[in-house]
Every structure is written in structure tokens, then in C-alpha cells.
Design an enzyme around this catalytic site. Structure first.
Site, PDB file in Angstrom:
ATOM      1  CG  ASP A 103      -2.244   0.517   1.032  1.00 17.05           C
ATOM      2  OD1 ASP A 103      -2.342   1.554   0.356  1.00 17.05           O
ATOM      3  OD2 ASP A 103      -3.206  -0.098   1.505  1.00 17.05           O
ATOM      4  CG  ASP A 204      -4.428   5.880   0.602  1.00 20.32           C
ATOM      5  OD1 ASP A 204      -5.232   5.000   0.936  1.00 20.32           O
ATOM      6  OD2 ASP A 204      -4.383   7.016   1.136  1.00 20.32           O
ATOM      7  CD  GLU A 259      -8.908   4.615  -1.600  1.00 19.23           C
ATOM      8  OE1 GLU A 259      -9.850   4.482  -0.817  1.00 19.23           O
ATOM      9  OE2 GLU A 259      -7.854   5.197  -1.274  1.00 19.23           O
ATOM     10  CG  HIS A 324      -8.990  -0.776   4.668  1.00 16.10           C
ATOM     11  ND1 HIS A 324      -8.889  -0.934   3.296  1.00 16.10           N
ATOM     12  CD2 HIS A 324      -8.445   0.424   4.941  1.00 16.10           C
ATOM     13  CE1 HIS A 324      -8.289   0.125   2.780  1.00 16.10           C
ATOM     14  NE2 HIS A 324      -8.017   0.966   3.754  1.00 16.10           N
ATOM     15  CG  ASP A 325     -11.120   2.753   3.710  1.00 13.77           C
ATOM     16  OD1 ASP A 325     -10.650   2.825   4.854  1.00 13.77           O
ATOM     17  OD2 ASP A 325     -10.459   2.994   2.682  1.00 13.77           O
TER      18      ASP A 325
HETATM   19  C1  GLC Z   1      -7.685   5.590   1.882  1.00 18.41           C
HETATM   20  C2  GLC Z   1      -7.516   4.445   2.839  1.00 18.41           C
HETATM   21  C3  GLC Z   1      -8.159   4.807   4.147  1.00 18.41           C
HETATM   22  C4  GLC Z   1      -7.479   6.027   4.701  1.00 18.41           C
HETATM   23  C5  GLC Z   1      -7.481   7.159   3.684  1.00 18.41           C
HETATM   24  C6  GLC Z   1      -6.512   8.232   4.083  1.00 18.41           C
HETATM   25  O1  GLC Z   1      -9.004   5.820   1.551  1.00 18.41           O
HETATM   26  O2  GLC Z   1      -8.065   3.292   2.287  1.00 18.41           O
HETATM   27  O3  GLC Z   1      -8.124   3.760   5.076  1.00 18.41           O
HETATM   28  O4  GLC Z   1      -8.127   6.442   5.869  1.00 18.41           O
HETATM   29  O5  GLC Z   1      -7.078   6.732   2.415  1.00 18.41           O
HETATM   30  O6  GLC Z   1      -5.209   7.778   3.910  1.00 18.41           O
END
Ligand code: GLC
Length: 541
Positions: A103, A204, A259, A324-325
Site C-alpha cells: 500500500d 491510496d 484507489e 477496510h473502509d
Molecule cells: C484511503 C484508505 C483509508 C485512509 C485514507 C486516508 O481511503 O483506504 O483507510 O483512511 O485513504 O489515507
């Protein structure tokens, strides 16, 4: 040593398993998962049949956002182990033909990162411009930009009397990607991990790294939804991604998945834009549209089809149902009933669509979102918004390995409570239960891994007269499979005519529900047929 597959790229036909490291397996029994724990479970993953692990962040971090606030990108957080543990994980995984995807948070660092500490120390500091600093405007915030949870995204620093910008928590200052030194430093970090042998990166919130250079106000519709956004999706990202791709291509067989942060209902056009022409930017992108869908075959069809239509000719799709989100798919509103059958149907969808499947740890046993009591909540979002929103911990609970204390995850004090169903829902139980969610996943993975048409075949949706069934064909040369998914709680039939022999390759119900020209579908049944079809028609039952 990784053995090279014959034809297609591994990240196209492979299956990625997403591990939330703090919750996978705790080998030193300090209550939170670690790299040695993952190493211990590699045999399980090999047996499951996956090809790569996406590891949520394991870097040094103050853990304000559970590791998505990195303070040293080249160091492993001691909670997870050491760099030697990481190298061991890499070797052990590679030995089993399992790749490791790291990640990578490029948008922001922790406020404890030495870069930021320098940056905030004075306006004259060399690193001042590595972050986004602006003076107050009319004594107030520089503009109206808000964080992802709706609060003002500017934090005032009394020392230098300026604000800095943070898309997420104030402890996560955004980097200034308009400064070439930032890119250089980040590319150096990327090279560091590539040189070590990692196989790719999950980037991310990659669509957020550039902000409008004039800092124009967002035009806001409501707290969580904007009409026109200037704080993300800026075209400059594309150029950086092209350079990033070139860097990755200096190494054999690497991949990336971005993402793309979007608000409901998602935005496939925007998301797939980050694939570039399909071979010059990201390898894969996460599109969130499907996550926002109702439990409904026609809505799934529309969303998936739209996503496919936007994939550039040389591009490749990928799918995920939980993370995880956003939580676990079995926990979403429409899943309140028939959870396990729906989990199996979802598995059938994920593993038969055209595109790389991403499985979130625990989904393969139908783990559910846990209800975490207030005093045990760890996620800052949950602490801030409780009880309106209880945060993301519910989908981050420890992996349920068996029915022993703490589900076999730790003998220490688990960092988060386990889901209360762990004595029934766990790997050990399900491995022994013929029709468990785990066995459905195992069969589907095995089928996908040995069936080239499911890995590389083209996809075509089949329009049925009857509502409630999602139906598609995958074809590759002379081979064809038909997938029919009954999203309803009622029995359905699909009539077909075929000149070829029909073979049931898989059914969530393990019963061969078809005769010469009819497929009988149980409630929530998913079926995969090896079939050559000339025509398909449907009758209501
Ligand atoms: C992404 C991650 C998340 C995090 C955010 C800020 O969306 O998946 O868990 O809180 O970025 O880094």
C-alpha cells in the site's frame, strides 16, 4: 522463486487477497497481527489458491489513521516486526508463487514525518513548499475545501501563522505534488521497494494528489457532496502516473492498482480515466460504483456494464466487494437477510467476472461487520461520529481461524474484539463443512485457476425477460461458460437451447439443477455452466 506463467500477465488472471495486517494473525501474541503471523498463514493462502497479497500499510506510523499516516516510508512499524521479517515474508510468499503488493500513500504523510516537521518549522525551511501552506484569507480559512468527512480541511499553525491543507485528519498533511522534489522523493521510495522485490503498489486516494493551482472554492451541494471539486481529480495526476508507469516498467512483471476516491454513486468514467490508454498509466483501478449498488440484478448489471464500457481497449478491469473502509459486503443494508447465501452468490460473481478479483481477508468465510462497543472503538472516525457512524473497525476485526479463544488470532489481548460469531464462523469449521462459504470460495478459485476462459475470456451479458437474474457468458476461442446468478429469494428457471453438451462446472448449491434445456435456480443460487449456446430464453416459474 516466481515461476512465470505462460501467457497473460499475472495481475490479469491472478486473484489478489487483501490483508489488513493488524488483524490477520498475531504470532508474538501482543494482541495485534504481525508479519510473522502472515508468514505462518501463507500455506493457508497458497491452498486457497490466491496469487497475490495486497498488504495494507505496515510502515512506521503514529497510527492516527491505522497506518495510512506514514512517518517513515522505508521502515516497518515495530508492531508488525522488522525489515528482516518483511524480507522473509517476501521470500516465503515468492517461494509459493504469491506476489506482494504494498500500500502506498502518496497524497499525504503523517504530521510526524521528518519532512513535515521541517516544513512547519519556518517559512524559510527548504521543505516548506513540500506541503500546501497558505496564509489566512480575510483572517479566515484560505478557501472552502473540506476533508473527506466534511470538516474544514485547513489547519492553522500559530508558529508560522499559516494554514496547511489536509484532505483527511489534520495529522495527515497533504504533500505538494507541484514541487518536483516531492515527486523525486516519492519515486525514490518506490524504487527502494521495487529494488527489494515487491511486486506492485496499491495507490491510496491517487486521484487526490493534485489540487487546483488557484485554490478555487469547491461548489458545494451538501456537506458530503460537491458539484464541482477543485481539491482533487486534477489533470496533472495523469502525467505523474505516466512517469510512475515508466518507472514500474523498468522492472519485470510489476503492477499497480489505484484507489480512486469518489462519492456515491461512484463515477466509472472518472475512475477508468486513470488507466490512461490502458497501458500507460495505472494497471488497474478500483471503481466504487458497485459498492453503492442495491441488491438487485439489474442494478448490478447496469453498474458493471458501465464500468466495462469505460475501460480503454488495452485496459483491464478489477473487482472488489469489501475493504477496510467500506466494510464487508455481507454487512451492507440489503444483506441483513440471507447473509451466507448472498455471500456465496457474491463470491460466484467476483470470481467469474472478467477482471482481477480482490478478496478482502475473511470474506472467504463470510465474516460479518462486527458491532464494536464505544469504549473499544479504535478508528478515529468512529470516535468522532459515534453513534451516528461507528467507524470502520467493524470490518477490521481479527481473522476468525478457529473456535478457540480469540478465534486462534492471538492468545494475548486482541486489539479489537472479534465478531461474536467467531465460534461458528471460522476457517476450521468451514473447512470441515461441505457447503460452507469457504468451500464455495475454494471451488470457485480452483475453477477459475484451471479455466482459461474464466481468466481471460470476453464477457457478454445476456438479457433475460425475467427480472432478478444476472446472466453472462465468457468466451475464449472455442470455449464458453455461462454464469447465471439468482439475486432473489425465489426459485427461477432459465430455458436454453444448446447444440453442445452442457456441463455444470459449479453451483453454490452443489445440486445439478438442470435438464436438457432448463436451468433451475434455487433462491440465491449461482451456477457456472460449460456450454455452447445458440439462443437463450427465459420462462417464469
Ligand atoms: C484511503 C484508505 C483509508 C485512509 C485514507 C486516508 O481511503 O483506504 O483507510 O483512511 O485513504 O489515507
Amino acid at each position: 522463486m516466481i515461476v512465470k506463467e505462460k501467457d497473460e500477465k499475472w495481475w490479469k488472471h491472478g486473484i489478489v487477497y487483501h490483508i489488513y495486517p493488524r488483524s490477520f494473525m498475531d504470532l508474538n501474541n501482543d494482541g495485534s497481527g504481525d508479519l510473522q503471523g502472515i508468514i505462518q498463514k501463507l500455506n493457508y493462502l497458497e491452498e486457497l489458491g490466491i496469487h497475490a497479497i495486497w498488504l495494507s500499510p505496515v510502515y512506521q506510523s503514529p497510527l492516527i489513521d491505522c497506518g495510512y499516516d506514514i512517518s517513515d516510508y522505508k521502515c516497518i512499524h515495530p508492531d508488525y516486526g522488522t525489515m528482516d521479517d518483511f524480507k522473509q515474508l517476501l521470500n516465503e510468499a515468492h517461494r509459493r508463487n504469491i506476489r506482494i503488493i504494498m500500500d502506498l500513500v502518496l497524497n499525504h504523510t503523517s504530521d510526524m514525518h521528518p519532512w513535515f516537521l521541517e516544513s512547519k518549522s519556518s517559512k524559510e525551511n527548504d521543505k516548506r513548499d513540500w506541503y500546501i501552506w497558505l496564509p489566512p484569507r480575510n483572517g479566515k480559512y484560505p478557501n472552502n475545501w473540506r476533508t473527506n468527512f466534511g470538516k474544514k480541511a485547513w489547519k492553522y499553525d500559530p508558529l508560522t501563522k499559516e494554514y496547511y491543507y489536509h484532505s483527511f485528519f489534520w495529522e495527515q498533511p497533504d504533500l505538494n505534488w507541484r514541487n518536483p522534489e516531492v515527486k523525486k522523493a516519492m519515486f525514490d521510495i518506490i524504487s527502494f521497494w521495487l529494488d527489494m522485490g515487491v511486486d506492485g503498489f496499491r495507490l491510496d486516494v491517487i486521484n487526490m494528489i493534485f489540487k487546483n493551482s488557484l485554490f478555487k472554492n469547491d461548489s458545494i451541494k451538501s456537506l458530503f457532496s460537491n458539484k464541482e471539486v477543485f481539491s482533487r481529480n486534477q489533470p496533472e495526476v495523469y502525467e505523474v502516473l505516466k512517469e510512475f508507469r515508466l518507472l514500474l516498467e523498468q522492472y519485470p512483471d510489476k503492477t499497480s492498482v489505484g484507489e480512486i476516491y469518489t462519492l456515491p454513486p461512484g463515477n466509472a468514467k472518472l475512475t477508468t480515466g486513470f488507466l490512461g490508454n490502458g497501458s500507460d498509466m495505472l494497471h488497474l483501478v478500483f471503481d466504487f460504483s458497485l459498492i453503492f449498488s442495491f441488491w438487485n440484478a439489474s442494478s448490478y448489471y447496469k453498474i458493471i456494464n458501465k464500468y466495462y464500457q469505460h475501460i480503454p481497449p488495452k485496459g483491464w478491469p478489477c473487482f472488489f466487494l469489501s475493504n477496510h473502509d467500506i466494510g464487508r459486503s455481507v454487512g451492507r443494508t440489503m444483506f441483513s437477510f440471507h447473509k451466507q447465501p448472498k455471500a456465496k452468490l457474491h463470491a460466484t460473481l467476483l470470481l467469474t467476472l472478467k477482471g482481477t478479483p480482490f478478496i478482502y481477508y475473511g470474506d472467504e468465510i463470510g465474516m460479518e461487520n462486527a458491532d464494536i462497543p464505544k469504549h473499544k472503538i479504535k478508528d478515529l472516525y468512529g470516535k468522532i461520529f459515534y453513534p451516528l457512524y461507528k467507524g470502520r473497525d467493524g470490518a477490521r476485526t481479527p481473522m476468525q481461524w478457529d473456535d478457540s479463544l480469540n478465534g486462534g488470532f492471538t492468545t494475548g489481548k486482541s486489539w479489537l474484539p472479534l465478531h461474536k460469531n467467531y465460534r461458528q464462523v471460522n476457517v476450521k469449521n468451514q473447512a470441515e463443512t461441505h457447503d460452507s462459504v469457504l468451500n464455495v470460495y475454494k471451488h470457485l478459485i480452483e475453477l477459475r485457476n484451471k479455466t482459461p476462459v474464466l481468466q481471460h475470456g470476453e464477457i457478454q451479458f445476456i438479457k433475460l425477460k425475467q427480472k432478478g437474474i444476472l446472466c453472462y457468458e465468457r468466451t475464449l476461442e472455442t470455449r464458453k461458460v455461462l454464469v447465471a446468478l439468482n439475486f432473489t429469494s425465489r426459485k427461477k428457471t432459465v430455458n436454453y437451447e444448446s447444440s453442445e453438451q452442457v456441463e455444470v462446472l459449479f453451483s453454490t448449491h452443489r445440486i445439478q439443477h438442470f435438464n436438457k434445456d432448463t436451468i433451475f435456480l434455487n433462491p440465491f443460487e449461482g451456477i457456472v455452466l460449460g456450454i455452447k449456446m445458440r439462443k437463450i430464453d427465459i420462462n417464469c416459474c
